[in-house]
Scaffold this motif. Sequence first.
Motif, short mmCIF file in Angstrom:
data_model
loop_
_atom_site.label_atom_id
_atom_site.label_comp_id
_atom_site.label_asym_id
_atom_site.label_seq_id
_atom_site.Cartn_x
_atom_site.Cartn_y
_atom_site.Cartn_z
N TYR A 1 23.36 -11.17 82.12
CA TYR A 1 23.96 -11.26 83.46
C TYR A 1 22.90 -11.51 84.54
O TYR A 1 23.17 -12.14 85.56
CB TYR A 1 24.73 -9.98 83.78
CG TYR A 1 26.23 -10.14 83.64
CD1 TYR A 1 27.07 -10.18 84.73
CD2 TYR A 1 26.79 -10.28 82.36
CE1 TYR A 1 28.44 -10.34 84.59
CE2 TYR A 1 28.16 -10.43 82.21
CZ TYR A 1 28.98 -10.47 83.32
OH TYR A 1 30.33 -10.64 83.17
N PHE B 1 26.50 -16.21 85.51
CA PHE B 1 26.98 -14.86 85.78
C PHE B 1 26.51 -14.31 87.14
O PHE B 1 26.95 -13.23 87.53
CB PHE B 1 26.53 -13.91 84.67
CG PHE B 1 27.09 -14.23 83.32
CD1 PHE B 1 28.43 -14.00 83.04
CD2 PHE B 1 26.28 -14.78 82.34
CE1 PHE B 1 28.96 -14.31 81.79
CE2 PHE B 1 26.80 -15.08 81.08
CZ PHE B 1 28.14 -14.85 80.81
N GLN B 2 25.63 -15.01 87.82
CA GLN B 2 25.06 -14.49 89.07
C GLN B 2 26.10 -14.13 90.14
O GLN B 2 25.98 -13.10 90.80
CB GLN B 2 24.05 -15.50 89.64
CG GLN B 2 22.81 -15.70 88.79
CD GLN B 2 22.01 -14.43 88.62
OE1 GLN B 2 21.69 -13.76 89.60
NE2 GLN B 2 21.69 -14.09 87.38
N PRO B 3 27.15 -14.95 90.33
CA PRO B 3 28.14 -14.59 91.37
C PRO B 3 28.87 -13.26 91.10
O PRO B 3 29.41 -12.65 92.01
CB PRO B 3 29.13 -15.76 91.34
CG PRO B 3 28.36 -16.89 90.74
CD PRO B 3 27.45 -16.26 89.74
N HIS B 4 28.88 -12.84 89.84
CA HIS B 4 29.61 -11.61 89.48
C HIS B 4 28.68 -10.43 89.24
O HIS B 4 29.15 -9.35 88.84
CB HIS B 4 30.44 -11.87 88.22
CG HIS B 4 31.24 -13.13 88.25
ND1 HIS B 4 32.37 -13.28 89.03
CD2 HIS B 4 31.05 -14.32 87.62
CE1 HIS B 4 32.85 -14.50 88.87
NE2 HIS B 4 32.08 -15.15 88.01
N GLU C 1 26.84 -8.23 91.06
CA GLU C 1 26.95 -6.97 91.79
C GLU C 1 28.24 -6.22 91.49
O GLU C 1 28.27 -4.99 91.55
CB GLU C 1 26.84 -7.22 93.30
CG GLU C 1 25.50 -7.80 93.74
CD GLU C 1 24.33 -6.88 93.39
OE1 GLU C 1 24.52 -5.64 93.46
OE2 GLU C 1 23.26 -7.40 93.05
N GLN C 2 29.30 -6.96 91.16
CA GLN C 2 30.60 -6.31 90.93
C GLN C 2 30.83 -5.92 89.47
O GLN C 2 31.71 -5.12 89.18
CB GLN C 2 31.75 -7.24 91.37
CG GLN C 2 31.81 -7.56 92.86
CD GLN C 2 30.77 -8.60 93.26
OE1 GLN C 2 30.43 -9.48 92.47
NE2 GLN C 2 30.28 -8.50 94.49
N SER C 3 30.04 -6.48 88.57
CA SER C 3 30.31 -6.29 87.15
C SER C 3 29.82 -4.92 86.65
O SER C 3 28.68 -4.54 86.87
CB SER C 3 29.64 -7.40 86.33
OG SER C 3 29.91 -7.24 84.96
N PRO D 1 37.28 -13.49 81.29
CA PRO D 1 37.27 -12.39 82.28
C PRO D 1 36.51 -11.15 81.81
O PRO D 1 36.05 -10.37 82.62
CB PRO D 1 38.77 -12.09 82.48
CG PRO D 1 39.44 -12.64 81.26
CD PRO D 1 38.64 -13.82 80.84
#
Length: 305
Positions: free
Chosen positions: A127, A133-136, A138-140, A193
Motif C-alpha cells: 500500500y 493504492f496511494q489514494p486509499h 490514509e483510509q485503509s 474493494p
Amino acid sequence: MSNIVDDIKREFAKSENSLVKIILINTAVFLVLLLSKIILTLSQSSHIYGWIMDMLQLPASTTDFAYRPWTLITYFFTHDDIFHILFNMLFLYWFGKLVDEYLGAKRVIALYLLGGIFGGIIYMVIYNLLPYFQPHLEQSKMLGASAAAFAVAVGASTLLPNYTFNLIFLGPIRIKFIALFYIILSLAQTVGPNAGGNLAHLGGALVGYVFIKMLQNGTDLGKPLYAVMNGWSRLFRKRPSMQVTYREKQVYRSTSVYSSASSSATIEMPNQTEIDTILDKISKSGYESLTKEEKQKLFKASQQK
C-alpha cells in the motif's frame, strides 16, 4: 453460564490444544466487541466503538502504525462480522487439525502468528509502495484472521498435498486444489474493494509454503516463537508449594518436582519396513486411519534426503 466458563477454563488448562485456544480467543474478542457495539450504539456513543476498532485494526499508513504498533498482532484476532469470523475459524480448524496431527500444536501457533504478522507487513508495504493504492492509503485499515488462516491452510496443503476433504456437492477434493483455488481467488481480487485483505492472504499463503518447505529441510522458522511461548508459560506457571518437615530438630525442605509439559516424545527415524507398513495402511484405509505417531513418523521420513 458457569458450565460454559468452566469448559473454557478446562480447554485453556490443556497443553496440546493450541488450535482450540486460538479459536476461543478469536471468538471471545468477537463477542466482547459485538456486545460493546450494541451497548455503545444504543447509548448513542458509537464513536467510542469506532475508537476501539481503530486501536485494534491494522492501518495501511506507516504514520498511523507508528502510534499503534500492537495492531500488527491484534488485527488478526479481531472480527466485526459474524460470517467473517465463522469462515475464518472453520477454515483454520479444518486445516489446522492436519498440522496439529502431523507436526504438533506448537507449529499451528507458529504458522498462525507468522502468517498474520507477515500478511500484515505485506499489506502495509504494498500500500505504501504502489501508486495504485496511494489514494486509499490514509483510509485503509485491515482486520480479520484470514492471512493467518491462509498460512495454516497452505502449510497443511504443502505438507499433505494429496489429502482429501469431502466437500458438499463436490465430493472428495485434494486439499492442494482447495488452497490453490483460494490463492487464485485472492490474487484476482487484489484490485477489488478488499485489495488489502487479499494482499495479506497471499502473504500468509507464502509463509505457509516456506515454513513447511524449510521444516522439511531441517529448519524450523518457529523456534524464536517457541522460546517466547515457553518463557510466557513459565511466567504464569504456578510455583510448587514448599513443604517443611520437622524431624529430630532437623529441618528438611523439599519441593515437588515439576516436569515441563512438552510436545509429543521425539520420534525416531523410521526404517523402510515401518514406512512400507504405513504406506500400505494409507492405501487401504486413507490418511485418516493413521495414528498420531504414524503421522509423525511419515513426516520424519519425508525429511530424509
